[in-house]
Design a protein around this motif. Structure first.
Motif, PDB file in Angstrom:
ATOM      1  N   MET A  22       0.823  -1.206   0.000  1.00  0.00           N
ATOM      2  CA  MET A  22       0.000   0.000   0.000  1.00  0.00           C
ATOM      3  C   MET A  22       0.860   1.259   0.000  1.00  0.00           C
ATOM      4  O   MET A  22       0.561   2.226  -0.697  1.00  0.00           O
ATOM      5  N   ILE A  23       1.931   1.259   0.759  1.00  0.00           N
ATOM      6  CA  ILE A  23       2.807   2.426   0.828  1.00  0.00           C
ATOM      7  C   ILE A  23       3.514   2.639  -0.499  1.00  0.00           C
ATOM      8  O   ILE A  23       3.667   3.766  -0.964  1.00  0.00           O
ATOM      9  N   GLU A  24       3.941   1.560  -1.135  1.00  0.00           N
ATOM     10  CA  GLU A  24       4.619   1.694  -2.419  1.00  0.00           C
ATOM     11  C   GLU A  24       3.672   2.162  -3.518  1.00  0.00           C
ATOM     12  O   GLU A  24       4.078   2.879  -4.429  1.00  0.00           O
ATOM     13  N   ILE A  25       2.419   1.775  -3.463  1.00  0.00           N
ATOM     14  CA  ILE A  25       1.454   2.135  -4.491  1.00  0.00           C
ATOM     15  C   ILE A  25       1.044   3.602  -4.382  1.00  0.00           C
ATOM     16  O   ILE A  25       0.873   4.278  -5.379  1.00  0.00           O
ATOM     17  N   CYS A  26       0.877   4.103  -3.170  1.00  0.00           N
ATOM     18  CA  CYS A  26       0.412   5.478  -2.973  1.00  0.00           C
ATOM     19  C   CYS A  26       1.514   6.332  -2.363  1.00  0.00           C
ATOM     20  O   CYS A  26       1.857   6.152  -1.195  1.00  0.00           O
ATOM     21  N   PRO A  27       2.046   7.282  -3.127  1.00  0.00           N
ATOM     22  CA  PRO A  27       3.126   8.115  -2.609  1.00  0.00           C
ATOM     23  C   PRO A  27       2.659   9.213  -1.658  1.00  0.00           C
ATOM     24  O   PRO A  27       3.474   9.899  -1.067  1.00  0.00           O
ATOM     25  N   VAL A  81      -6.981  15.176   2.196  1.00  0.00           N
ATOM     26  CA  VAL A  81      -7.714  14.948   3.436  1.00  0.00           C
ATOM     27  C   VAL A  81      -8.375  13.578   3.488  1.00  0.00           C
ATOM     28  O   VAL A  81      -8.923  13.183   4.518  1.00  0.00           O
ATOM     29  N   SER A  82      -8.323  12.853   2.375  1.00  0.00           N
ATOM     30  CA  SER A  82      -8.958  11.538   2.334  1.00  0.00           C
ATOM     31  C   SER A  82      -8.271  10.664   1.291  1.00  0.00           C
ATOM     32  O   SER A  82      -8.011  11.111   0.170  1.00  0.00           O
ATOM     33  N   LEU A  83      -7.968   9.435   1.686  1.00  0.00           N
ATOM     34  CA  LEU A  83      -7.459   8.418   0.764  1.00  0.00           C
ATOM     35  C   LEU A  83      -8.280   7.162   1.016  1.00  0.00           C
ATOM     36  O   LEU A  83      -8.196   6.574   2.089  1.00  0.00           O
ATOM     37  N   THR A  84      -9.086   6.789   0.056  1.00  0.00           N
ATOM     38  CA  THR A  84      -9.950   5.626   0.206  1.00  0.00           C
ATOM     39  C   THR A  84      -9.540   4.558  -0.796  1.00  0.00           C
ATOM     40  O   THR A  84      -9.506   4.815  -2.004  1.00  0.00           O
ATOM     41  N   TRP A  85      -9.242   3.371  -0.291  1.00  0.00           N
ATOM     42  CA  TRP A  85      -8.877   2.252  -1.159  1.00  0.00           C
ATOM     43  C   TRP A  85     -10.155   1.614  -1.660  1.00  0.00           C
ATOM     44  O   TRP A  85     -10.964   1.126  -0.873  1.00  0.00           O
ATOM     45  N   GLU A  86     -10.349   1.646  -2.969  1.00  0.00           N
ATOM     46  CA  GLU A  86     -11.507   1.015  -3.590  1.00  0.00           C
ATOM     47  C   GLU A  86     -10.989  -0.165  -4.387  1.00  0.00           C
ATOM     48  O   GLU A  86     -10.364   0.014  -5.432  1.00  0.00           O
ATOM     49  N   GLY A  95      -8.995   1.257  -7.240  1.00  0.00           N
ATOM     50  CA  GLY A  95      -7.880   2.194  -7.158  1.00  0.00           C
ATOM     51  C   GLY A  95      -7.995   3.003  -5.887  1.00  0.00           C
ATOM     52  O   GLY A  95      -8.680   2.619  -4.939  1.00  0.00           O
ATOM     53  N   ILE A  96      -7.314   4.124  -5.866  1.00  0.00           N
ATOM     54  CA  ILE A  96      -7.335   4.998  -4.699  1.00  0.00           C
ATOM     55  C   ILE A  96      -8.142   6.235  -5.045  1.00  0.00           C
ATOM     56  O   ILE A  96      -7.854   6.935  -6.007  1.00  0.00           O
ATOM     57  N   VAL A 132      -4.497   9.223  -7.785  1.00  0.00           N
ATOM     58  CA  VAL A 132      -3.146   9.571  -7.350  1.00  0.00           C
ATOM     59  C   VAL A 132      -2.376  10.261  -8.473  1.00  0.00           C
ATOM     60  O   VAL A 132      -1.665  11.247  -8.244  1.00  0.00           O
ATOM     61  N   ASP A 133      -2.520   9.788  -9.692  1.00  0.00           N
ATOM     62  CA  ASP A 133      -1.786  10.344 -10.828  1.00  0.00           C
ATOM     63  C   ASP A 133      -2.208  11.772 -11.181  1.00  0.00           C
ATOM     64  O   ASP A 133      -1.537  12.434 -11.969  1.00  0.00           O
ATOM     65  N   ASP A 134      -3.306  12.253 -10.620  1.00  0.00           N
ATOM     66  CA  ASP A 134      -3.758  13.611 -10.903  1.00  0.00           C
ATOM     67  C   ASP A 134      -2.897  14.674 -10.216  1.00  0.00           C
ATOM     68  O   ASP A 134      -3.010  15.856 -10.526  1.00  0.00           O
ATOM     69  N   PHE A 135      -2.040  14.269  -9.265  1.00  0.00           N
ATOM     70  CA  PHE A 135      -1.339  15.219  -8.411  1.00  0.00           C
ATOM     71  C   PHE A 135       0.171  15.163  -8.504  1.00  0.00           C
ATOM     72  O   PHE A 135       0.753  14.128  -8.823  1.00  0.00           O
TER      73      PHE A 135
END
Length: 90
Positions: A14-19, A45-50, A58-59, A81-84
């Protein structure tokens, strides 16, 4: 060295997937569809694993401006995640 426990492997994945983490400051990636509509910096303010079946996995990232947070206006989600891009710390 022994193999990590299953829950440790999942956490590492999870940590490797989401920076990003909740509280990180971000700007929109210039190539993102929403970039022109969302200038400036935002706070995650929010990270939800779907992770269900289908196209919706995705996240799901939720963001808010400083003003949104101070005045409790809420946040907007539905971003990836890729939007940022991260904002460097001063």
């Amino acid at each position: 060295m022994s193999e990590p426990a299953p829950h440790e492997r999942l956490m590492r994945q999870m940590i490797e997937i989401c920076p990003f983490r909740v509280g990180n400051r971000v700007t929109f990636n210039p190539g993102c569809f929403y970039a022109s509509e969302w200038p400036g910096e935002y706070v995650i303010v929010s990270l939800t694993w779907e992770y269900g079946k289908g196209a919706g996995h995705g996240i799901n990232v939720g963001i808010a401006s400083d003003e949104d947070i101070v005045k409790r206006y809420g946040y907007t989600d539905g971003f990836k995640v890729d939007d940022f891009l991260p904002v460097p710390r001063a």
